[in-house]
Write a protein that holds these residues in place. Structure first.
Motif, PDB file in Angstrom:
ATOM      1  N   LEU A 186     -34.602 -33.570 -30.261  1.00 33.19           N
ATOM      2  CA  LEU A 186     -34.339 -34.982 -29.968  1.00 33.19           C
ATOM      3  C   LEU A 186     -35.663 -35.652 -29.651  1.00 33.19           C
ATOM      4  CD1 LEU A 186     -31.308 -34.385 -27.608  1.00 33.19           C
ATOM      5  CD2 LEU A 186     -31.159 -35.499 -29.825  1.00 33.19           C
ATOM      6  N   GLU A 187     -35.977 -36.750 -30.348  1.00 38.62           N
ATOM      7  CA  GLU A 187     -37.222 -37.483 -30.110  1.00 38.62           C
ATOM      8  C   GLU A 187     -36.890 -38.947 -29.849  1.00 38.62           C
ATOM      9  OE1 GLU A 187     -40.843 -35.307 -32.369  1.00 38.62           O
ATOM     10  OE2 GLU A 187     -39.528 -36.465 -33.675  1.00 38.62           O
ATOM     11  N   ARG A 188     -37.669 -39.544 -28.943  1.00 39.80           N
ATOM     12  CA  ARG A 188     -37.417 -40.947 -28.614  1.00 39.80           C
ATOM     13  C   ARG A 188     -38.710 -41.673 -28.337  1.00 39.80           C
ATOM     14  NH1 ARG A 188     -32.177 -43.556 -26.166  1.00 39.80           N
ATOM     15  NH2 ARG A 188     -32.736 -45.677 -26.699  1.00 39.80           N
ATOM     16  N   GLY A 189     -38.873 -42.827 -29.006  1.00 39.20           N
ATOM     17  CA  GLY A 189     -39.963 -43.748 -28.730  1.00 39.20           C
ATOM     18  C   GLY A 189     -39.373 -45.081 -28.345  1.00 39.20           C
ATOM     19  N   ALA A 190     -40.135 -46.144 -28.592  1.00 37.85           N
ATOM     20  CA  ALA A 190     -39.624 -47.474 -28.261  1.00 37.85           C
ATOM     21  C   ALA A 190     -38.467 -47.876 -29.165  1.00 37.85           C
ATOM     22  CB  ALA A 190     -40.757 -48.498 -28.345  1.00 37.85           C
ATOM     23  N   VAL A 191     -38.497 -47.396 -30.422  1.00 36.18           N
ATOM     24  CA  VAL A 191     -37.435 -47.706 -31.378  1.00 36.18           C
ATOM     25  C   VAL A 191     -37.140 -46.465 -32.199  1.00 36.18           C
ATOM     26  CG1 VAL A 191     -37.988 -50.153 -31.567  1.00 36.18           C
ATOM     27  CG2 VAL A 191     -39.125 -48.531 -33.081  1.00 36.18           C
ATOM     28  N   PHE A 192     -36.026 -46.492 -32.912  1.00 35.10           N
ATOM     29  CA  PHE A 192     -35.632 -45.461 -33.865  1.00 35.10           C
ATOM     30  C   PHE A 192     -35.626 -44.045 -33.274  1.00 35.10           C
ATOM     31  CE2 PHE A 192     -37.486 -48.750 -36.790  1.00 35.10           C
ATOM     32  CZ  PHE A 192     -36.275 -49.158 -37.338  1.00 35.10           C
ATOM     33  N   PRO A 193     -34.810 -43.782 -32.266  1.00 39.26           N
ATOM     34  CA  PRO A 193     -34.672 -42.398 -31.795  1.00 39.26           C
ATOM     35  C   PRO A 193     -34.087 -41.526 -32.904  1.00 39.26           C
ATOM     36  CG  PRO A 193     -32.935 -43.781 -30.893  1.00 39.26           C
ATOM     37  CD  PRO A 193     -33.896 -44.706 -31.575  1.00 39.26           C
ATOM     38  N   SER A 194     -34.327 -40.222 -32.825  1.00 44.71           N
ATOM     39  CA  SER A 194     -33.899 -39.340 -33.912  1.00 44.71           C
ATOM     40  C   SER A 194     -33.456 -37.989 -33.382  1.00 44.71           C
ATOM     41  CB  SER A 194     -35.037 -39.143 -34.923  1.00 44.71           C
ATOM     42  OG  SER A 194     -36.111 -38.429 -34.324  1.00 44.71           O
ATOM     43  N   VAL A 195     -32.706 -37.281 -34.213  1.00 47.51           N
ATOM     44  CA  VAL A 195     -32.327 -35.899 -33.956  1.00 47.51           C
ATOM     45  C   VAL A 195     -32.621 -35.108 -35.225  1.00 47.51           C
ATOM     46  CG1 VAL A 195     -29.920 -36.348 -34.630  1.00 47.51           C
ATOM     47  CG2 VAL A 195     -30.482 -34.304 -33.306  1.00 47.51           C
ATOM     48  N   ALA A 196     -33.138 -33.911 -35.047  1.00 47.48           N
ATOM     49  CA  ALA A 196     -33.438 -33.046 -36.184  1.00 47.48           C
ATOM     50  C   ALA A 196     -32.877 -31.667 -35.910  1.00 47.48           C
ATOM     51  CB  ALA A 196     -34.945 -32.970 -36.434  1.00 47.48           C
ATOM     52  N   GLN A 205     -33.182 -30.970 -41.209  1.00 50.64           N
ATOM     53  CA  GLN A 205     -32.358 -32.159 -41.399  1.00 50.64           C
ATOM     54  C   GLN A 205     -32.714 -33.153 -40.299  1.00 50.64           C
ATOM     55  OE1 GLN A 205     -28.141 -31.640 -42.586  1.00 50.64           O
ATOM     56  NE2 GLN A 205     -28.466 -29.448 -42.220  1.00 50.64           N
ATOM     57  N   LEU A 206     -32.968 -34.376 -40.694  1.00 45.32           N
ATOM     58  CA  LEU A 206     -33.383 -35.416 -39.750  1.00 45.32           C
ATOM     59  C   LEU A 206     -32.445 -36.609 -39.854  1.00 45.32           C
ATOM     60  CD1 LEU A 206     -35.517 -36.592 -37.749  1.00 45.32           C
ATOM     61  CD2 LEU A 206     -36.716 -37.473 -39.770  1.00 45.32           C
ATOM     62  N   PHE A 207     -32.001 -37.089 -38.712  1.00 46.68           N
ATOM     63  CA  PHE A 207     -31.180 -38.294 -38.647  1.00 46.68           C
ATOM     64  C   PHE A 207     -31.836 -39.265 -37.680  1.00 46.68           C
ATOM     65  CE2 PHE A 207     -28.010 -40.950 -36.599  1.00 46.68           C
ATOM     66  CZ  PHE A 207     -27.305 -41.461 -37.676  1.00 46.68           C
ATOM     67  N   THR A 208     -31.983 -40.537 -38.113  1.00 45.70           N
ATOM     68  CA  THR A 208     -32.617 -41.561 -37.293  1.00 45.70           C
ATOM     69  C   THR A 208     -31.637 -42.699 -37.053  1.00 45.70           C
ATOM     70  OG1 THR A 208     -34.753 -41.031 -38.294  1.00 45.70           O
ATOM     71  CG2 THR A 208     -34.602 -43.099 -37.092  1.00 45.70           C
ATOM     72  N   TRP A 209     -31.369 -42.970 -35.783  1.00 45.46           N
ATOM     73  CA  TRP A 209     -30.488 -44.088 -35.467  1.00 45.46           C
ATOM     74  C   TRP A 209     -31.146 -45.418 -35.837  1.00 45.46           C
ATOM     75  CZ3 TRP A 209     -30.219 -39.739 -32.309  1.00 45.46           C
ATOM     76  CH2 TRP A 209     -28.945 -39.236 -32.061  1.00 45.46           C
ATOM     77  N   ASP A 210     -30.336 -46.350 -36.307  1.00 42.67           N
ATOM     78  CA  ASP A 210     -30.729 -47.728 -36.615  1.00 42.67           C
ATOM     79  C   ASP A 210     -31.620 -47.860 -37.843  1.00 42.67           C
ATOM     80  OD1 ASP A 210     -29.287 -48.442 -34.406  1.00 42.67           O
ATOM     81  OD2 ASP A 210     -31.016 -48.835 -33.123  1.00 42.67           O
ATOM     82  N   GLU A 260     -22.604 -41.958 -35.482  1.00 40.45           N
ATOM     83  CA  GLU A 260     -22.119 -43.226 -36.031  1.00 40.45           C
ATOM     84  C   GLU A 260     -22.350 -44.398 -35.074  1.00 40.45           C
ATOM     85  OE1 GLU A 260     -18.072 -42.359 -36.953  1.00 40.45           O
ATOM     86  OE2 GLU A 260     -18.563 -41.411 -38.883  1.00 40.45           O
ATOM     87  N   ARG A 261     -22.773 -44.124 -33.849  1.00 39.33           N
ATOM     88  CA  ARG A 261     -23.075 -45.195 -32.901  1.00 39.33           C
ATOM     89  C   ARG A 261     -24.499 -45.703 -33.123  1.00 39.33           C
ATOM     90  NH1 ARG A 261     -21.009 -43.641 -26.919  1.00 39.33           N
ATOM     91  NH2 ARG A 261     -21.774 -45.786 -26.617  1.00 39.33           N
ATOM     92  N   SER A 262     -24.825 -46.801 -32.460  1.00 36.71           N
ATOM     93  CA  SER A 262     -26.178 -47.339 -32.544  1.00 36.71           C
ATOM     94  C   SER A 262     -27.080 -46.590 -31.571  1.00 36.71           C
ATOM     95  CB  SER A 262     -26.177 -48.829 -32.201  1.00 36.71           C
ATOM     96  OG  SER A 262     -25.917 -49.019 -30.818  1.00 36.71           O
ATOM     97  N   SER A 263     -28.345 -46.944 -31.582  1.00 37.27           N
ATOM     98  CA  SER A 263     -29.292 -46.278 -30.698  1.00 37.27           C
ATOM     99  C   SER A 263     -29.043 -46.597 -29.222  1.00 37.27           C
ATOM    100  CB  SER A 263     -30.727 -46.674 -31.069  1.00 37.27           C
ATOM    101  OG  SER A 263     -30.908 -48.080 -30.925  1.00 37.27           O
ATOM    102  N   ASP A 264     -28.224 -47.622 -28.943  1.00 38.34           N
ATOM    103  CA  ASP A 264     -27.933 -47.966 -27.548  1.00 38.34           C
ATOM    104  C   ASP A 264     -27.147 -46.858 -26.843  1.00 38.34           C
ATOM    105  OD1 ASP A 264     -29.250 -50.357 -27.735  1.00 38.34           O
ATOM    106  OD2 ASP A 264     -27.457 -51.491 -28.294  1.00 38.34           O
ATOM    107  N   ALA A 269     -24.695 -39.990 -26.271  1.00 38.45           N
ATOM    108  CA  ALA A 269     -23.447 -39.367 -26.708  1.00 38.45           C
ATOM    109  C   ALA A 269     -23.713 -38.027 -27.389  1.00 38.45           C
ATOM    110  CB  ALA A 269     -22.701 -40.304 -27.656  1.00 38.45           C
ATOM    111  N   LEU A 270     -24.806 -37.923 -28.118  1.00 40.23           N
ATOM    112  CA  LEU A 270     -25.132 -36.657 -28.775  1.00 40.23           C
ATOM    113  C   LEU A 270     -25.527 -35.600 -27.749  1.00 40.23           C
ATOM    114  CD1 LEU A 270     -25.432 -35.345 -31.589  1.00 40.23           C
ATOM    115  CD2 LEU A 270     -27.872 -35.808 -31.404  1.00 40.23           C
ATOM    116  N   VAL A 271     -26.277 -35.997 -26.725  1.00 40.84           N
ATOM    117  CA  VAL A 271     -26.631 -35.062 -25.649  1.00 40.84           C
ATOM    118  C   VAL A 271     -25.358 -34.481 -25.038  1.00 40.84           C
ATOM    119  CG1 VAL A 271     -27.591 -34.916 -23.319  1.00 40.84           C
ATOM    120  CG2 VAL A 271     -28.876 -36.059 -25.134  1.00 40.84           C
ATOM    121  N   ALA A 272     -24.367 -35.338 -24.791  1.00 39.81           N
ATOM    122  CA  ALA A 272     -23.103 -34.871 -24.215  1.00 39.81           C
ATOM    123  C   ALA A 272     -22.351 -33.977 -25.191  1.00 39.81           C
ATOM    124  CB  ALA A 272     -22.246 -36.073 -23.810  1.00 39.81           C
TER     125      ALA A 272
END
Length: 404
Positions: A186-196, A205-210, A260-264, A269-272
């Motif tokens: 799980l990576e997070r910056g100011a925008v576009f958090p992602s999970v790989a 496999q990489l997924f980027t919110w928003d 399927e949710r936004s980065s907000d 939700a993925l952590v949970a």
């Protein structure tokens, strides 16, 4: 009757000096290549492209009848054609082709003005906090810290480790070792958090919110076929399926809902859904420090000096073991010239290395890391020379004493 190919997900990049990278969409659409294209209007010089290939490195395309996905051109052929169309560099894993025109060939260069706001936009995409769920042990994480070049904080999570990084490397760009895998990142910056999900060094496999995602081909007659294939092989469906395999405790429905949710709310939700502690969300949101987690230990990268020290220690241990073996058989080899000859060679090389290691100090400067390493090896060789010399003379000393 032909069998259904086994498809492999392949991630690539189209990087151009101009906004021509956007041409990838139209080119892949026209070629009927099944692909997922990730772009950002604020960064028009590059797009990410995900395709599927079979065991023979052929790209998945829509068949002429519009009812099947079949193998098409080789990845190398697609890479070159796409690079030429976009006047860009295109790379899929180890396969790449550069068709970027040289400066001055009528190509407009990007604005390098240091006050250009695009610089800030780009830097905002760089993750400043990351969490890795890995089966690696704490000692095995030293190599990850060294590869990333950053300090790690590791906390236990069942039989696995949660590795927290407060700043530094973009971990999706690392070459991962087998001992760290499979890993969820799980990576997070100011925008576009992602999970790989990194299953093997070659499969990520990489997924980027928003992120802005577009699927091709876009013709209405193949829309359902393409959507189903992309979800199953390239998109969220594939990631959820494979996450559930490597993390059986995770709830697939909750994983899907999080993606399927936004980065907000998606990352939390993925952590949970992965069964991770809520403090991980706080860490990614800069609300919790890594050092505050229960059972956390700090792991620093191995420096060049430390790596050389360890190598010298291994060499010394091996030399001692070899000398002990010679000592045990000294009565049998007492008349042999081998220990004496080995001692002479080691003595000569050791002295030469020590002389070379002291060159900077003799000139009034300070020793470099390389010279310090040479000094350590030289000392080890002198030590083994003494041991071999002792082995060579011991039988003669015993014989002399026995005649007294």
């Amino acid at each position: 009757m032909t069998s259904t190919p086994t498809w492999r997900r392949r991630s690539g990049i189209v990087s151009a000096r101009t906004p021509h990278a956007a041409r990838a969409h139209g080119f892949l659409d026209g070629a009927q290549v099944v692909a997922l294209i990730e772009s950002d209007p604020e960064a028009p010089y590059a797009v990410a492209v995900t395709i599927a290939t079979d065991d023979e490195d052929r790209v998945a395309v829509v068949a002429e009848d519009g009812k099947h996905i079949v193998p098409g051109p080789k990845v190398a052929e697609l890479t070159e054609a796409l690079a030429r169309e976009c006047q860009a560099y295109v790379g899929f894993d180890e396969i790449g082709f550069d068709a970027t025109p040289e400066p001055g060939d009528g190509v407009e260069e990007p604005d390098d003005d240091p006050f250009d706001p695009e610089i800030d936009v780009a830097s905002a995409r760089v993750p400043d906090r990351a969490v890795v769920l890995t089966p690696a042990t704490v000692p095995q994480l030293e190599s990850l810290a060294t590869a990333a070049g950053v300090r790690l904080h590791a906390a236990p999570h069942g039989d696995d480790r949660l590795v927290l990084i407060e700043s530094g490397a973009v971990l999706t760009e690392l070459t991962w070792a087998e001992e760290h895998l499979p890993a969820v990142l799980l990576e997070r910056g100011a925008v576009f958090p992602s999970v790989a999900l990194i299953e093997t060094p070659e499969r990520t496999q990489l997924f980027t919110w928003d992120a802005a995602l577009a699927a091709v081909p876009t013709q209405a007659r193949v829309a359902e076929l393409v959507a189903t294939f992309i979800d199953t092989e390239l998109g969220a469906g594939a990631l959820v399926r494979d996450l559930a395999v490597v993390r059986p405790e995770a709830d697939p429905a909750a994983l899907r809902a999080a993606l399927e949710r936004s980065s907000d709310g998606g990352p939390a939700a993925l952590v949970a859904a992965l069964g991770l502690p809520a403090s991980i969300t706080g860490f990614l949101d800069h609300e919790v420090d890594a050092a505050s987690l229960e059972g956390v230990v700090t792991i620093d990268p191995i420096t060049v000096t430390e790596a050389m020290r360890r190598a010298a220690q291994v060499a010394a241990d091996e030399a001692r073991a070899g000398a002990y073996a010679l000592y045990e058989s000294a009565e049998e080899v007492g008349r042999s010239w081998v220990p004496a000859a080995a001692a002479g060679v080691e003595l000569g090389i050791g002295l030469a290395l020590l002389r070379r290691a002291g060159r900077s100090r003799r000139a009034g400067g300070s020793a470099s890391a390389g010279e310090r390493a040479l000094g350590v090896v030289g000392i080890v060789l002198l030590g083994t020379a003494l041991l071999n010399g002792a082995v060579a003379t011991l039988p003669r000393v015993r014989q002399y004493l026995s005649t007294r």
